[in-house]
Design a protein around this motif. Structure first.
Motif, PDB file in Angstrom:
ATOM      1  N   LEU A  83       0.822  -1.209   0.000  1.00 32.27           N
ATOM      2  CA  LEU A  83       0.000   0.000   0.000  1.00 32.27           C
ATOM      3  C   LEU A  83       0.858   1.260   0.000  1.00 32.27           C
ATOM      4  O   LEU A  83       0.559   2.233  -0.692  1.00 32.27           O
ATOM      5  N   MET A  84       1.943   1.250   0.761  1.00 37.52           N
ATOM      6  CA  MET A  84       2.798   2.442   0.830  1.00 37.52           C
ATOM      7  C   MET A  84       3.565   2.665  -0.466  1.00 37.52           C
ATOM      8  O   MET A  84       3.723   3.792  -0.911  1.00 37.52           O
ATOM      9  N   ALA A  85       4.043   1.590  -1.077  1.00 36.56           N
ATOM     10  CA  ALA A  85       4.841   1.718  -2.291  1.00 36.56           C
ATOM     11  C   ALA A  85       3.990   1.707  -3.551  1.00 36.56           C
ATOM     12  O   ALA A  85       4.519   1.896  -4.637  1.00 36.56           O
ATOM     13  N   ASN A  86       2.696   1.474  -3.394  1.00 36.86           N
ATOM     14  CA  ASN A  86       1.785   1.359  -4.537  1.00 36.86           C
ATOM     15  C   ASN A  86       2.322   0.325  -5.529  1.00 36.86           C
ATOM     16  O   ASN A  86       2.405   0.559  -6.724  1.00 36.86           O
ATOM     17  N   ASP A  87       2.715  -0.812  -4.992  1.00 35.65           N
ATOM     18  CA  ASP A  87       3.375  -1.851  -5.770  1.00 35.65           C
ATOM     19  C   ASP A  87       2.572  -3.140  -5.642  1.00 35.65           C
ATOM     20  O   ASP A  87       2.451  -3.716  -4.565  1.00 35.65           O
ATOM     21  N   GLY A  88       2.005  -3.588  -6.747  1.00 38.00           N
ATOM     22  CA  GLY A  88       1.179  -4.784  -6.732  1.00 38.00           C
ATOM     23  C   GLY A  88       1.955  -6.069  -6.543  1.00 38.00           C
ATOM     24  O   GLY A  88       1.405  -7.080  -6.115  1.00 38.00           O
ATOM     25  N   LEU A  89       3.255  -6.049  -6.853  1.00 39.22           N
ATOM     26  CA  LEU A  89       4.060  -7.252  -6.677  1.00 39.22           C
ATOM     27  C   LEU A  89       4.148  -7.634  -5.201  1.00 39.22           C
ATOM     28  O   LEU A  89       4.065  -8.812  -4.860  1.00 39.22           O
ATOM     29  N   TRP A  90       4.280  -6.631  -4.312  1.00 40.56           N
ATOM     30  CA  TRP A  90       4.304  -6.929  -2.879  1.00 40.56           C
ATOM     31  C   TRP A  90       2.969  -7.531  -2.440  1.00 40.56           C
ATOM     32  O   TRP A  90       2.931  -8.438  -1.611  1.00 40.56           O
ATOM     33  N   ALA A  91       1.869  -7.009  -2.982  1.00 43.70           N
ATOM     34  CA  ALA A  91       0.553  -7.546  -2.630  1.00 43.70           C
ATOM     35  C   ALA A  91       0.419  -8.994  -3.094  1.00 43.70           C
ATOM     36  O   ALA A  91      -0.108  -9.840  -2.383  1.00 43.70           O
ATOM     37  N   LEU A  92       0.925  -9.288  -4.280  1.00 47.08           N
ATOM     38  CA  LEU A  92       0.861 -10.650  -4.795  1.00 47.08           C
ATOM     39  C   LEU A  92       1.719 -11.595  -3.956  1.00 47.08           C
ATOM     40  O   LEU A  92       1.287 -12.709  -3.624  1.00 47.08           O
ATOM     41  N   LEU A  93       2.906 -11.152  -3.578  1.00 48.75           N
ATOM     42  CA  LEU A  93       3.767 -11.973  -2.728  1.00 48.75           C
ATOM     43  C   LEU A  93       3.136 -12.201  -1.358  1.00 48.75           C
ATOM     44  O   LEU A  93       3.218 -13.301  -0.798  1.00 48.75           O
ATOM     45  N   ALA A  94       2.494 -11.174  -0.811  1.00 44.67           N
ATOM     46  CA  ALA A  94       1.814 -11.329   0.478  1.00 44.67           C
ATOM     47  C   ALA A  94       0.651 -12.294   0.372  1.00 44.67           C
ATOM     48  O   ALA A  94       0.408 -13.093   1.280  1.00 44.67           O
ATOM     49  N   LEU A  95      -0.056 -12.246  -0.737  1.00 47.76           N
ATOM     50  CA  LEU A  95      -1.169 -13.170  -0.951  1.00 47.76           C
ATOM     51  C   LEU A  95      -0.676 -14.613  -1.047  1.00 47.76           C
ATOM     52  O   LEU A  95      -1.274 -15.528  -0.467  1.00 47.76           O
ATOM     53  N   ILE A  96       0.440 -14.822  -1.727  1.00 48.41           N
ATOM     54  CA  ILE A  96       1.031 -16.163  -1.822  1.00 48.41           C
ATOM     55  C   ILE A  96       1.487 -16.639  -0.445  1.00 48.41           C
ATOM     56  O   ILE A  96       1.260 -17.791  -0.057  1.00 48.41           O
ATOM     57  N   LEU A  97       2.108 -15.739   0.315  1.00 55.22           N
ATOM     58  CA  LEU A  97       2.565 -16.092   1.660  1.00 55.22           C
ATOM     59  C   LEU A  97       1.389 -16.432   2.561  1.00 55.22           C
ATOM     60  O   LEU A  97       1.461 -17.371   3.357  1.00 55.22           O
ATOM     61  N   THR A  98       0.298 -15.698   2.434  1.00 52.85           N
ATOM     62  CA  THR A  98      -0.897 -15.981   3.225  1.00 52.85           C
ATOM     63  C   THR A  98      -1.450 -17.366   2.909  1.00 52.85           C
ATOM     64  O   THR A  98      -1.791 -18.133   3.815  1.00 52.85           O
ATOM     65  N   GLY A  99      -1.525 -17.691   1.624  1.00 47.00           N
ATOM     66  CA  GLY A  99      -1.995 -19.020   1.237  1.00 47.00           C
ATOM     67  C   GLY A  99      -1.092 -20.124   1.756  1.00 47.00           C
ATOM     68  O   GLY A  99      -1.564 -21.164   2.218  1.00 47.00           O
ATOM     69  N   GLY A 100       0.204 -19.899   1.701  1.00 48.75           N
ATOM     70  CA  GLY A 100       1.150 -20.894   2.213  1.00 48.75           C
ATOM     71  C   GLY A 100       1.022 -21.087   3.713  1.00 48.75           C
ATOM     72  O   GLY A 100       1.068 -22.212   4.219  1.00 48.75           O
ATOM     73  N   THR A 101       0.852 -19.983   4.438  1.00 46.27           N
ATOM     74  CA  THR A 101       0.706 -20.074   5.891  1.00 46.27           C
ATOM     75  C   THR A 101      -0.580 -20.794   6.269  1.00 46.27           C
ATOM     76  O   THR A 101      -0.586 -21.644   7.159  1.00 46.27           O
TER      77      THR A 101
END
Length: 110
Positions: A83-101
């Motif tokens: 959200l701070m960097a306005n970067d969708g790649l971080w959001a996608l990586l966080a979504l993948i990490l959430t699914g893995g967790t």
């Protein structure tokens, strides 16, 4: 009151650190702007907020499996960075990490 000792950073170390930061910032461009770019910024923000809310609801349940809440905390941090960097790649990586967790917690509970 006077300090007992003075600590001053090494000028050579500072020049190395600032040089590395300059190289990274010069090469950085927003990636995955479709997920959090200008056109989809409002919808992407609401989507990230929804995922953060769901992660926050799941965190007390994750305390059953040792250290699984750390993955959720890392995902929350990555969503904040997206959200701070306005970067969708971080959001996608966080979504993948959430699914893995979530997957690790489900497998551990079974």
């Amino acid at each position: 009151m006077r300090a007992l000792y003075e600590v001053s950073p090494s000028p050579k170390l500072l020049s190395i650190i600032f040089g590395a930061i300059g190289i990274v910032l010069a090469q950085r461009q927003p990636q995955g702007v479709g997920l959090s770019g200008k056109a989809f910024q409002r919808a992407g923000t609401y989507l990230v907020a929804l995922f953060c809310f769901l992660i926050a609801l799941a965190m007390p349940l994750m305390e059953v499996v040792p250290f699984s809440a750390n993955g959720a905390g890392l995902a929350l941090m990555m969503f904040g960075l997206s959200l701070m960097a306005n970067d969708g790649l971080w959001a996608l990586l966080a979504l993948i990490l959430t699914g893995g967790t979530v997957g690790v917690v489900i497998v551990a509970l079974l």
